[in-house]
Design an enzyme around this catalytic site. Sequence first.
Site, PDB file in Angstrom:
ATOM      1  N   HIS A  99       0.870  -1.187   0.000  1.00 42.07           N
ATOM      2  CA  HIS A  99       0.000   0.000   0.000  1.00 42.07           C
ATOM      3  C   HIS A  99       0.911   1.243   0.000  1.00 42.07           C
ATOM      4  O   HIS A  99       2.033   1.187   0.517  1.00 42.07           O
ATOM      5  CB  HIS A  99      -0.818  -0.047   1.302  1.00 42.07           C
ATOM      6  CG  HIS A  99      -1.871   0.997   1.449  1.00 42.07           C
ATOM      7  ND1 HIS A  99      -1.600   2.288   1.829  1.00 42.07           N
ATOM      8  CD2 HIS A  99      -3.220   0.940   1.306  1.00 42.07           C
ATOM      9  CE1 HIS A  99      -2.729   2.968   1.913  1.00 42.07           C
ATOM     10  NE2 HIS A  99      -3.731   2.174   1.591  1.00 42.07           N
ATOM     11  N   ASP A 103       3.331  -4.376   7.979  1.00 40.74           N
ATOM     12  CA  ASP A 103       2.104  -3.603   7.814  1.00 40.74           C
ATOM     13  C   ASP A 103       0.953  -4.594   7.972  1.00 40.74           C
ATOM     14  O   ASP A 103       0.643  -5.360   7.052  1.00 40.74           O
ATOM     15  CB  ASP A 103       2.101  -2.945   6.429  1.00 40.74           C
ATOM     16  CG  ASP A 103       0.775  -2.255   6.131  1.00 40.74           C
ATOM     17  OD1 ASP A 103      -0.176  -2.408   6.913  1.00 40.74           O
ATOM     18  OD2 ASP A 103       0.687  -1.579   5.088  1.00 40.74           O
ATOM     19  N   GLN A 159      -4.296  -5.159   7.169  1.00 39.16           N
ATOM     20  CA  GLN A 159      -5.314  -6.072   6.635  1.00 39.16           C
ATOM     21  C   GLN A 159      -5.258  -7.455   7.274  1.00 39.16           C
ATOM     22  O   GLN A 159      -5.978  -8.357   6.833  1.00 39.16           O
ATOM     23  CB  GLN A 159      -5.158  -6.205   5.104  1.00 39.16           C
ATOM     24  CG  GLN A 159      -5.321  -4.910   4.336  1.00 39.16           C
ATOM     25  CD  GLN A 159      -6.742  -4.342   4.396  1.00 39.16           C
ATOM     26  OE1 GLN A 159      -7.685  -5.000   4.858  1.00 39.16           O
ATOM     27  NE2 GLN A 159      -6.892  -3.105   3.969  1.00 39.16           N
ATOM     28  N   LYS A 165     -10.212  -0.288  10.820  1.00 39.50           N
ATOM     29  CA  LYS A 165     -10.380  -1.473   9.974  1.00 39.50           C
ATOM     30  C   LYS A 165     -10.746  -2.699  10.796  1.00 39.50           C
ATOM     31  O   LYS A 165     -10.797  -3.812  10.281  1.00 39.50           O
ATOM     32  CB  LYS A 165      -9.098  -1.737   9.174  1.00 39.50           C
ATOM     33  CG  LYS A 165      -8.794  -0.670   8.119  1.00 39.50           C
ATOM     34  CD  LYS A 165      -7.598  -1.043   7.300  1.00 39.50           C
ATOM     35  CE  LYS A 165      -7.014   0.116   6.530  1.00 39.50           C
ATOM     36  NZ  LYS A 165      -7.802   0.481   5.352  1.00 39.50           N
ATOM     37  N   CYS A 214      -4.803   2.625  -3.567  1.00 38.24           N
ATOM     38  CA  CYS A 214      -3.531   3.073  -2.965  1.00 38.24           C
ATOM     39  C   CYS A 214      -2.410   2.067  -3.220  1.00 38.24           C
ATOM     40  O   CYS A 214      -1.573   1.825  -2.343  1.00 38.24           O
ATOM     41  CB  CYS A 214      -3.669   3.340  -1.472  1.00 38.24           C
ATOM     42  SG  CYS A 214      -4.840   4.620  -1.084  1.00 38.24           S
TER      43      CYS A 214
HETATM   44  C1  PLP Z   1      -2.246  -2.665   3.739  1.00 35.39           C
HETATM   45  C2  PLP Z   1      -2.580  -1.278   4.211  1.00 35.39           C
HETATM   46  N1  PLP Z   1      -1.627  -0.545   4.805  1.00 35.39           N
HETATM   47  C3  PLP Z   1      -1.873   0.677   5.277  1.00 35.39           C
HETATM   48  C4  PLP Z   1      -3.103   1.263   5.135  1.00 35.39           C
HETATM   49  C5  PLP Z   1      -3.316   2.647   5.659  1.00 35.39           C
HETATM   50  O1  PLP Z   1      -4.209   2.647   6.715  1.00 35.39           O
HETATM   51  P1  PLP Z   1      -4.747   4.028   7.316  1.00 35.39           P
HETATM   52  O2  PLP Z   1      -5.339   4.778   6.162  1.00 35.39           O
HETATM   53  O3  PLP Z   1      -5.756   3.614   8.319  1.00 35.39           O
HETATM   54  O4  PLP Z   1      -3.587   4.735   7.920  1.00 35.39           O
HETATM   55  C6  PLP Z   1      -4.127   0.554   4.510  1.00 35.39           C
HETATM   56  C7  PLP Z   1      -5.457   1.163   4.310  1.00 35.39           C
HETATM   57  O5  PLP Z   1      -6.182   0.811   3.407  1.00 35.39           O
HETATM   58  C8  PLP Z   1      -3.859  -0.756   4.042  1.00 35.39           C
HETATM   59  O6  PLP Z   1      -4.806  -1.495   3.441  1.00 35.39           O
END
Ligand code: PLP
Length: 416
Positions: A130, A207, A210, A233, A372
């Site tokens: 992401h 990260d 998900q 999430k 993203c």
């Molecule tokens: C894999 C992953 N990393 C990071 C993020 C970023 O999360 P946030 O927007 O809550 O900071 C997301 C959000 O969709 C994501 O799916």
Amino acid sequence: MATAPSLPLDAESLRRDFPILATRIHGDKPLVYLDNAATTQRPRQVIQTLVDAYENRYANVHRGIHWLSEQSTDLYEEARESVRRFINAERRHEVIFTTGCTASINLVARSWGDQNVRAGDEILLTIMEHHSNIVPWQQLAQRTGCRIRFAPIDSQGRLQVEQFEALLNERTRLVALAAVSNVLGTINPVESLIAAAHRAGAVVLVDAAQSVPHEPTDVRRWDADFVAFSGHKMLGPSGVGILYGRERLLEAMPPFLGGGSMIRRVTVDGFEPGDLPARFEAGTPPIVPALGLTSAIEYLESVGLEKIHRYEQLLAERAHELLEAEGDIRFLGPPPEFKAGIVSFTVDGIHAHDVAQVLDRQGVAIRAGHHCAMPLHKQLGVVASNRASFYFYNTLEEVELLAAGLRELKRVFRRR
Ligand SMILES: Cc1ncc(COP(=O)(O)O)c(C=O)c1O
């Protein structure tokens, strides 16, 4: 709780806890919410915790010696303990509250990165990351002159582990990778990837945006150095995220944001940083969102993370079957047995935004765009895709409505 035969949980009964899921739109069609990778909905229990906090328990934390502030501080620190337990961290002060997964990754890039990464060093990512787990490292590269490398995926959207390992070398300072891809749904073998990175002497950030909401997490079993995820999430409020960090690393890191709460002492000549975790929580933290997150964790634990994981895989499996039967669909990502409850696809000859728009008219909410993850889409050779992402409150009937929506899409477009 009664469960339909062969299903790990009773989604019909659980979804009654989520007021928003009873919404009807576009001429009384039931809202079918399949955008859970973007953000999930909240059960009444979490909403009630937020209302109760503002009505009865709200004051700033770590500041007053008055009764209300002590109440609020105790609850905030209990929230930290509940996160610690949920991810099996060893120590409570290894859990830092941030404003979200993005903020957590940026904290590491700024604080650990600026201190430990030099020109010529390498940072290894995967091509399925992401933007939140790409851009902070690119910014670090701009500041330091380090080099970013990307481990590739195979034609099914699975990480090429041998290539990942071949990219590790004595210059690799950090590996940052998603536990689960937000586009492909691919579940990465985090534990063995971390072990390989550690053998090469690299620090590892996971990260887990998900994965933490959908399956049991054990940061000690992973042996992760840093783990980042978001409250919104996983049934919690937006505005709260977590950075887990190994004590030894956090202790050696300078504070990223300066301000109130993060210091031991300030004089006109300078400041002395405070202890963990306060050192990384400058200013007023996300007090009420943290309490909401505790309530979300309690809810998830009462459903059971193993069950959630198995159930979402069943939904993904059914979605693959039904969508495949519709034809003209290209799936992005591996077969269901290798993925979480995320099903991304393109429809031959129809733009992703048109797909999402026609589905929306049927009441079905899915995502359209690059999610993203532009480098991943470039690699896959598509500009945009659609994504249906499930949570435990989605039902098999909703998966059928997704397929019916795609049937309607083809009818609409063939008529033109
Ligand atoms: C894999 C992953 N990393 C990071 C993020 C970023 O999360 P946030 O927007 O809550 O900071 C997301 C959000 O969709 C994501 O799916």
